[in-house]
Design a protein around this motif. Structure first.
Motif, PDB file in Angstrom:
ATOM      1  N   ARG A  87      -0.969  11.551   3.049  1.00 32.71           N
ATOM      2  CA  ARG A  87      -1.439  12.555   4.010  1.00 32.71           C
ATOM      3  C   ARG A  87      -1.236  13.934   3.389  1.00 32.71           C
ATOM      4  O   ARG A  87      -0.267  14.149   2.655  1.00 32.71           O
ATOM      5  CB  ARG A  87      -0.647  12.478   5.317  1.00 32.71           C
ATOM      6  N   PRO A 113       2.018   0.346   4.239  1.00 32.02           N
ATOM      7  CA  PRO A 113       0.833   0.707   5.030  1.00 32.02           C
ATOM      8  C   PRO A 113       1.170   1.746   6.080  1.00 32.02           C
ATOM      9  O   PRO A 113       2.333   1.985   6.389  1.00 32.02           O
ATOM     10  CB  PRO A 113       0.427  -0.623   5.673  1.00 32.02           C
ATOM     11  N   SER A 114       0.152   2.355   6.613  1.00 32.23           N
ATOM     12  CA  SER A 114       0.346   3.376   7.642  1.00 32.23           C
ATOM     13  C   SER A 114       1.128   2.807   8.810  1.00 32.23           C
ATOM     14  O   SER A 114       0.817   1.730   9.316  1.00 32.23           O
ATOM     15  CB  SER A 114      -1.010   3.873   8.138  1.00 32.23           C
ATOM     16  N   ALA A 160       0.834  -1.198   0.000  1.00 28.97           N
ATOM     17  CA  ALA A 160       0.000   0.000   0.000  1.00 28.97           C
ATOM     18  C   ALA A 160       0.869   1.248   0.000  1.00 28.97           C
ATOM     19  O   ALA A 160       2.069   1.187   0.253  1.00 28.97           O
ATOM     20  CB  ALA A 160      -0.900  -0.008   1.234  1.00 28.97           C
ATOM     21  N   SER A 161       0.249   2.364  -0.280  1.00 29.36           N
ATOM     22  CA  SER A 161       0.865   3.677  -0.109  1.00 29.36           C
ATOM     23  C   SER A 161      -0.027   4.469   0.822  1.00 29.36           C
ATOM     24  O   SER A 161      -1.250   4.389   0.739  1.00 29.36           O
ATOM     25  CB  SER A 161       0.990   4.412  -1.447  1.00 29.36           C
ATOM     26  N   THR A 162       0.582   5.237   1.701  1.00 23.96           N
ATOM     27  CA  THR A 162      -0.165   6.055   2.647  1.00 23.96           C
ATOM     28  C   THR A 162       0.006   7.512   2.248  1.00 23.96           C
ATOM     29  O   THR A 162       1.129   7.985   2.078  1.00 23.96           O
ATOM     30  CB  THR A 162       0.353   5.816   4.079  1.00 23.96           C
ATOM     31  N   ALA A 222      -0.912   1.830  11.846  1.00 27.47           N
ATOM     32  CA  ALA A 222      -1.815   0.679  11.814  1.00 27.47           C
ATOM     33  C   ALA A 222      -1.222  -0.498  12.579  1.00 27.47           C
ATOM     34  O   ALA A 222      -0.066  -0.856  12.383  1.00 27.47           O
ATOM     35  CB  ALA A 222      -2.082   0.262  10.372  1.00 27.47           C
ATOM     36  N   GLN A 250       3.921   7.899   1.694  1.00 23.51           N
ATOM     37  CA  GLN A 250       4.811   6.910   2.310  1.00 23.51           C
ATOM     38  C   GLN A 250       4.526   5.565   1.683  1.00 23.51           C
ATOM     39  O   GLN A 250       3.370   5.145   1.600  1.00 23.51           O
ATOM     40  CB  GLN A 250       4.549   6.845   3.815  1.00 23.51           C
TER      41      GLN A 250
END
Length: 118
Positions: free
Chosen positions: A58, A70-71, A54-56, A74, A67
């Motif tokens: 903000r 994953p977050s 994933a990409s996060t 999380a 980023q």
């Protein structure tokens, strides 16, 4: 009523996929669960996700921050979902209880709101 069952599992669960035998066991559990949903005629849609890639995103001070992965906030990774159509919340909770993610992490049950058009 429609509900989304969101499957959340800790990151270490995904590490077990490197072991072929464990990966086959996990895969079989999910196939059986999805088969039960389909056989009951309650599953409307769904898919598996790859949260490890994933990409996060903000927005901070008008700037996009991206980023990879994953977050970091999380403690569980969102690995997939199904949309089910059942009569009551109690039925949705029963299906969530049977999910393989409920024993390793958790399954979130989210009511689907109807789309209203102005």
């Amino acid at each position: 009523m429609e509900f989304v069952l969101a499957f959340q599992q800790p990151p270490n669960v995904y590490e077990t996929y490197a072991d072929l035998l464990k990966a086959q066991q996990v895969s079989l559990a999910w196939k059986q669960y999805m088969g039960a949903l389909a056989a009951a005629g309650v599953m409307r849609a769904g898919t598996q996700l790859d949260p490890r890639n994933a990409s996060t995103v903000r927005m901070r001070d008008g700037q996009r921050q991206v980023q990879d992965g994953p977050s970091p906030d999380a403690y569980a990774l969102f690995g997939g979902f199904v949309v089910i159509n059942v009569e009551t919340l109690a039925e949705a909770l029963n299906w969530a209880e049977l999910s393989p993610s409920s024993s390793a992490g958790f399954t979130e049950v989210i009511p689907v709101l109807p789309i209203t058009r102005a």
